[in-house]
Design an enzyme around this catalytic site. Structure first.
Site: not given
Ligand SMILES: CC(C)(COP(=O)(O)OP(=O)(O)OC[C@H]1O[C@@H](n2cnc3c(N)ncnc32)[C@H](O)[C@@H]1OP(=O)(O)O)[C@@H](O)C(=O)NCCC(=O)NCCS
Length: 378
Positions: A220, A315, A259
């Site tokens: 989070h 972030d 996100h």
């Molecule tokens: C925030 C987050 C959890 C959102 O997740 P989501 O929308 O559910 O997206 P998913 O994790 O299901 O990812 C979807 C696809 O995009 C890719 N992807 C998503 N965020 C990515 C990132 N930051 N870097 C590389 N690839 C990413 C995933 O690997 C996945 O690829 P695939 O389809 O080949 O498996 C994810 O983007 C992430 O972990 N970001 C980095 C951490 C971060 O900055 N968090 C702060 C959020 S405010």
């Protein structure tokens, strides 16, 4: 039979008038106002008023509200002792969670309101968190308690307490605006936690304390800490391109990108990016800005090839902004709490208006009824 949604994903758990996120368009609204308008025209105190009362204050209302909030900044002596006596290597979020509950005993809400404290009036929870965070850091550095100043904005006063000297007005403004950007974001885990606790008719202090615990988790709060770890390990602009390609080839996540809700660039990241640019210009140090921009460009090129709508979130630039302001990385998540407490309180108040205790079901997948084997037969 209700549908099972792991992590409650997609489940609508309440009606709310506080925050709207348009993930496709990359827009964020507090009480109907865009985040960009709020950052451009308001102070953190003004936005806090909006979140607590649902309307922007008049000049007079703001002046009364600000005075009340500023008067509530100072910490009672026993709380200062508590911060001093807390184990030195505890995380500041652990301290914050404990202090928020402790603060509850210093407010007269028990006498007048029972568990339904007059938190919209006392404003202690919001005002004192900044003082607790700054005081924690001062004690870590072996410095004395520095009483807050009432003539500075919430953000500028925080930097003043941290540094022991008044920040220049632009830095104070950046800090204040960063708090606005993080003040509210709908039903995220910590806000939901605050509402669940509030729904039991617990006090707002206990609800906020629980929310702090929820924000502490690495899934989070804390993404901007990870972004700065990434920036430090990249080291220079020239190394950024290869670093991103290697990370993506290895299927690693690039921190600060993507996100759950936004499918466009997070509107808050535009604002943070501009502040980072201005601060870099002022300090004549473009290192962080250049690394981050190179990461963003390379990342976007790769995502465009695959047609993936993954962009910088708030972030991505915020950690670098805080770093340039001289704030230690350990305080990034506590600063998030300092800002988000306004949103938490807004949700606690909304929850109380038409309350129903949260009680989802679990799908039982355990044993059928079993015969209890007495101890001597096991
Ligand atoms: C925030 C987050 C959890 C959102 O997740 P989501 O929308 O559910 O997206 P998913 O994790 O299901 O990812 C979807 C696809 O995009 C890719 N992807 C998503 N965020 C990515 C990132 N930051 N870097 C590389 N690839 C990413 C995933 O690997 C996945 O690829 P695939 O389809 O080949 O498996 C994810 O983007 C992430 O972990 N970001 C980095 C951490 C971060 O900055 N968090 C702060 C959020 S405010």
């Amino acid at each position: 039979m209700a549908e099972f949604a792991k992590g409650l994903e997609g489940v609508v758990a309440a009606e709310s008038k506080i925050c709207r996120i348009d993930g496709e368009a990359g827009q964020l609204y507090y009480m109907g106002y865009t985040i960009t308008d709020l950052v451009e025209h308001c102070t953190f105190e003004e936005v806090t008023y909006l979140l607590l009362y649902g309307e922007l204050p008049t000049r007079e209302q703001l002046s009364v509200f600000s005075a009340k909030m500023r008067n509530a900044r100072d910490l009672p002596e026993p709380v200062i002792h508590m911060i001093r006596d807390f184990p030195k290597d505890a995380h500041p979020m652990e301290l914050l969670q404990s202090v928020v509950s402790y603060l509850s005993s210093y407010v007269e809400h028990r006498i007048h309101h029972g568990p339904h404290c007059n938190c919209r009036d006392t404003l202690h929870q919001i005002a004192e968190i900044a003082t607790v965070v700054a005081t924690y850091q001062r004690f870590q550095e072996g410095k004395e308690y520095l009483p807050p100043r009432k003539d500075l904005s919430h953000g500028a006063n925080f930097l003043y307490m941290l540094r022991g000297e008044e920040p220049d007005p632009f830095e104070g403004e950046v800090m204040d605006k960063a708090l606005i950007l993080h003040a509210e974001h709908s039903f995220n885990a910590s806000t939901f936690t605050a509402r669940v606790v509030a729904s039991t008719m617990s006090t707002c202090y206990c609800s906020i304390s629980a929310a702090v615990g929820s924000l502490y988790g690495s899934l989070h709060g804390g993404a901007n800490e990870k972004v700065m770890e990434m920036v430090d390990s990249i080291g220079s602009k020239d190394a950024a391109r290869d670093w991103v390609h290697t990370a993506l080839d290895k299927k690693q996540k690039v921190m600060g990108m993507g996100h759950r809700v936004y499918r466009a660039k997070d509107p808050r990241s535009f604002v943070m990016e501009e502040y980072l640019k201005d601060l870099s210009e002022k300090k004549s140090d473009w290192k962080y800005y250049e690394i981050l921009k190179e990461v963003e460009t390379t990342f976007r090129e790769r995502m465009e090839e695959k047609g993936k709508p993954i962009y910088p979130n708030v972030d991505f630039f915020s950690g670098a902004v805080y770093r340039v302001l001289g704030i230690p990385t350990k305080l990034f998540t506590p600063i998030f709490a300092m800002a988000r407490v306004s949103g938490w309180l807004s949700h606690i108040l909304e929850q109380r208006v038409d309350n129903r205790i949260y009680r989802p079901k679990a799908q039982y997948v355990g044993h059928e009824q079993r015969r209890l084997v007495p101890m001597e037969e096991r």
